[in-house]
Design a protein around this motif. Structure first.
Motif: not given
Length: 424
Positions: A311, A341, A348, A352
């Motif tokens: 992130v 995301v 987050g 991913i």
């Protein structure tokens, strides 16, 4: 002066800054303390330290081993900062992500927590500060540290003013926190003592390992890079020498392969060797960590951003979205349909990793990713020298700040220890 130095063990960004700071403190006794990816980097660049100690926790055993400590330097390692403050030590906190920290409590509420901890002489800091989120703890460390420095980025000057209003010890704004001796200033690396191999394309994925990602688990991004780079070489046969650098490819993890007429190497170079290679390479792809961006700018290299590992990389590209670098950078949301995301740092980053794994199992989606990356790489490879220079200048203007060397000298000179030992 005896200095203990430690960094948050999240990729190479924090510890690379710590290593640059340690080099600037040459002449003092410099002891690195840390674990995992930060320790790996320190061992790989051991010439920047007088001693490297594997350590995670209370500083009592470290002090027993090294003797009296004059100063603790922490790059975004809140645990180290508060452990040192609990011992009554002076702490310099250095932060390159001040604008990124996500606060669930208000700044005033965090300041109240710090005041309660201070009132207890930091004896119970784990009960007080430990109740804060990891991001809030770093923000709190600015309020409690003897001195702090924040690397400039959009939003950072506002937070510096906010911290000052809350009673922090005047956090100082700084420009790039990098190894300026290695980059040789903006004109490029001298390189007279470093043999540089000609490279057509350099790919930098950074340290990779953090609070979730690791080389052997939650490592789908690594699998993506290892599958995609050979496909990239096949699509661009003019590339004859490609090097992929990252913490995941150190030691026995490194390897060579041949793709057509191109030799591809996966490795982890010591920092100064890597910077020399970057300065001599025209085409450079990087995951958008701030240290890697600053190092590129210092040698006049205009890079292309790879898709995000976590992130923090998303936030960096968003902050630089008004620049060519930000606009041209690759994003999973543009390359993979339905890629979303959460804004939360941990969740987050986990999303991913999970979504990249799904991408690798879907040949149609992966082919779309390859086509999108080829389009971006084609645009990048065709940039003229003037366009690259303009891209570098644009980023330098946005990220400029006072010389870190000057800031560090000022900070050290203002600390209580400066009265009894020589400053930098």
């Amino acid at each position: 002066m005896r200095v203990l130095l430690g960094a948050q063990s999240c990729g190479f960004g924090p510890v690379s800054k710590l290593t640059a700071i340690s080099r600037a403190l040459e002449g003092h006794r410099r002891t690195f303390v840390g674990t995992t990816v930060a320790s790996d980097f320190a061992h790989r660049n051991a010439d920047a330290y007088d001693e490297v100690i594997e350590h995670d926790g209370d500083l009592t055993d470290v002090q027993d081993r090294v003797g009296p400590v004059d100063l603790v330097v922490s790059v975004m390692d809140a645990d180290l900062a508060f452990s040192a403050l609990a011992k009554g030590l002076d702490v310099l906190l250095v932060d390159s992500l001040l604008a990124f920290w996500q606060l669930e409590r208000t700044p005033a509420e965090i300041a109240d927590v710090c005041r309660r901890a201070a009132g207890r002489g930091y004896v119970g800091w784990q009960d007080d500060v430990g109740a804060l989120t990891p991001h809030e703890q770093i923000y709190a460390a600015h309020l409690c540290a003897t001195a702090s420095v924040a690397q400039n980025f959009p939003g950072v000057p506002t937070r510096v003013r906010e911290l000052e209003q809350l009673g922090a010890a005047a956090p100082r704004l700084s420009g790039a926190i990098i190894d300026h001796d290695a980059v040789g200033g903006a004109e490029g690396v001298d390189g007279s003592d470093v043999e540089v191999e000609p490279i057509d394309l350099l790919v930098n994925i950074g340290g990779f390992k953090n609070f979730l990602l690791d080389f052997d688990v939650h490592n789908e991004y690594l699998h993506l890079i290892e599958r995609w780079v050979p496909d990239l070489v096949r699509a661009w046969p003019q590339l004859r020498r490609v090097v992929v650098c990252g913490g995941a490819y150190g030691g026995e993890r490194g390897r060579d392969l041949t793709v057509g007429r191109c030799r591809v190497t996966f490795e982890c170079k010591p920092q100064r060797e890597f910077i020399a290679a970057m300065a001599a390479t025209r085409h450079y792809l990087l995951t958008p960590g701030l240290t890697a961006i600053h190092e590129a700018l210092a040698v006049g290299s205009f890079p292309l951003a790879l898709p995000e590992e976590h992130v923090g990389h998303i936030a960096n590209l968003q902050g630089l979205g008004a620049t060519r670098f930000g606009r041209d950078g690759a994003r999973f949301t543009d390359l993979v349909p339905g890629f979303e995301v959460p804004a939360d740092d941990f969740h987050g980053t986990a999303a991913i990793d999970r979504r990249v794994g799904q991408l690798l199992r879907d040949d149609v989606a992966y082919a779309g990713f390859v086509d999108g990356m080829n389009a971006r790489l084609g645009t990048y490879l065709e940039l003229t020298d003037a366009e690259r220079e303009a891209g570098v200048a644009e980023l330098r203007e946005m990220l400029s700040g006072p010389s870190f060397a000057d800031v560090l000298r000022g900070v050290i000179g203002s600390l209580p220890v400066a009265a009894s030992v020589a400053a930098v």
